[in-house]
Design an enzyme around this catalytic site. Structure first.
Site, PDB file in Angstrom:
ATOM      1  CE  LYS A  84      11.125   6.489  -4.952  1.00  0.00           C
ATOM      2  NZ  LYS A  84      10.669   6.285  -6.148  1.00  0.00           N
ATOM      3  CG  ASP A 131       5.525   7.064  -1.719  1.00  0.00           C
ATOM      4  OD1 ASP A 131       6.079   7.313  -2.753  1.00  0.00           O
ATOM      5  OD2 ASP A 131       5.658   6.504  -0.545  1.00  0.00           O
TER       6      ASP A 131
END
Length: 410
Positions: A84, A131
């Protein structure tokens, strides 16, 4: 071969009736080879950059009766155990470059860390919902640049991932609502406090930063194609890509489409049952974007998003061939297969969201009705590529699945 009793609800799938191979220049203009090469060149300016390995699992491919399987292992990315950060580091750099009235292509990460730049831009707080993996990338980049971050996590997020955010210097907390509602909380806080929202989902009036994040993700595809070419390997015929809001899958799919045009690989979307917005959108047959609401209690936490990124949906709504909605056991299966390789295949430690695509490939070839694999052209001539987007970001849960057999496919 041992025959197992198979739960017919392990997956559901839907073809995309709007699938269209034509080049959509308006959407693809942001993902040209030159554009994404520039993105990657900036990412390479960080001292910890390395091209993550792409593993050739030839023994597994033979076992599944397909030509080849390649797995790009993102557990090696910037020491953060997940991909990410590739989106976050570029989006933040683009934001700072604009603030400096500079071209990001003329900047390095080291220059953005300098005291001179810090004096020019002042103090900035970046805020995001996550998350765990996306937020950790944002927190890491903010800390590296001497800035602050505020990260909110959805209901059900694991304490170990909350602690990882705090370790990167973020103010972090878990909310009592799902991911999409957590995004709205962050957007409200950003507006009230004049903070900078860094999110990979887009909506009306918020599109620029999500695009930069998608371009950051596309750099992975550039790395993959470079590896295929350097090793003189044929490109993939199939890309199995996991989707939450779809930014990652769309960024990868768009770049492969730009590079290979009419020979671009078949794109298959993989989602959890609890957050299967792309499957529902394709299954509806209308082409309209569907939204999933409510609790999203899945082990694939990185994919527990119910509202697609609008730009990502436009791209995947054209170029994805089908979407598969999967039970958690499919992800667990992928974790075990990757963690216990055949013969001389390389071991890949893959987390729940990272392993879902490979788990689906295995399931389709070994356990499912053969007609499903046939329908998507998954056969002896197929060259499959997947991206393991994360490692064991929750080591205890990884062990419980891989060692103790939680979430069995039987």
């Amino acid at each position: 071969m041992i025959l197992l009793s198979i739960n017919k609800n392990k997956f559901q799938w839907a073809k995309n009736i709007k699938f269209n191979t034509e080049m959509n220049e308006e959407e693809l203009a942001f993902f040209t080879a030159d554009e994404i090469e520039n993105v990657l060149n900036f990412q390479k300016t960080h001292r910890l950059y390395t091209n993550t390995p792409m593993r050739n699992l030839s023994a597994l491919a033979k076992h599944l009766d397909i030509e080849s399987i390649h797995v790009k292992d993102e557990s090696y990315r910037f020491g953060l155990n997940a991909f990410k950060v590739m989106g976050g580091i570029y989006a933040i750099a683009k934001y700072l470059a604009d603030k400096l009235d500079r071209d990001v292509n003329d900047l390095s990460f080291e220059e953005l860390q300098s005291q001179e730049v810090r004096k020019q831009i002042g103090d900035i707080t970046f805020i995001s919902a996550t998350d765990g993996n996306h937020g950790r990338g944002i927190a890491w980049a903010a800390r590296e640049l001497g800035q602050k971050s505020v990260i909110y996590m959805p209901k059900g997020s694991l304490p170990v991932r909350l602690d990882a955010l705090k370790h990167e210097g973020a103010y972090a907390k878990i909310t009592d609502v799902n991911y999409d509602e957590t995004v709205r909380i962050c957007a409200d806080l950003a507006e009230k406090n004049n903070w900078v929202m860094v999110q990979d989902t887009a909506w009306e009036g918020y599109d620029e930063i999500p695009l930069w994040i998608m371009q950051g993700y596309s750099a992975l595809a550039h790395e993959m194609i470079e590896t295929f070419e350097e090793q003189q390997m044929a490109p993939p015929t199939h890309l199995f890509l996991q989707a939450g809001v779809g930014s990652f899958a769309a960024g990868i799919a768009a770049y492969f489409k730009v590079r290979y045009k009419e020979n671009a690989p078949t794109v298959i979307i993989v989602e959890p049952h609890q957050a299967n917005c792309y499957y529902r959108s394709f299954e509806s047959g209308t082409g309209d974007m569907e939204i999933v609401t409510g609790d999203m209690n899945t082990i694939m936490a990185g994919l527990a998003c119910g509202e697609p990124n609008t730009r990502a949906y436009r791209i995947l709504g054209q170029y994805a061939k089908a979407a598969f909605s999967c039970d958690d056991s499919i992800a667990a299966l992928g974790m075990r297969v990757l963690g216990n390789p055949l013969e001389n295949d390389h071991r890949v430690i893959s987390g729940e969201s990272g392993a879902a695509p490979l788990g689906l490939v295995y399931y389709l070839k070994i356990l499912a009705d053969p007609e499903v694999a046939k329908a998507i052209g998954l056969d002896q001539t197929s060259r499959v590529a997947v991206i393991s987007t994360e490692g064991d970001t929750d080591p205890e849960h990884y062990q419980n699945i891989v060692w103790r057999g939680l979430y069995p496919t039987e």
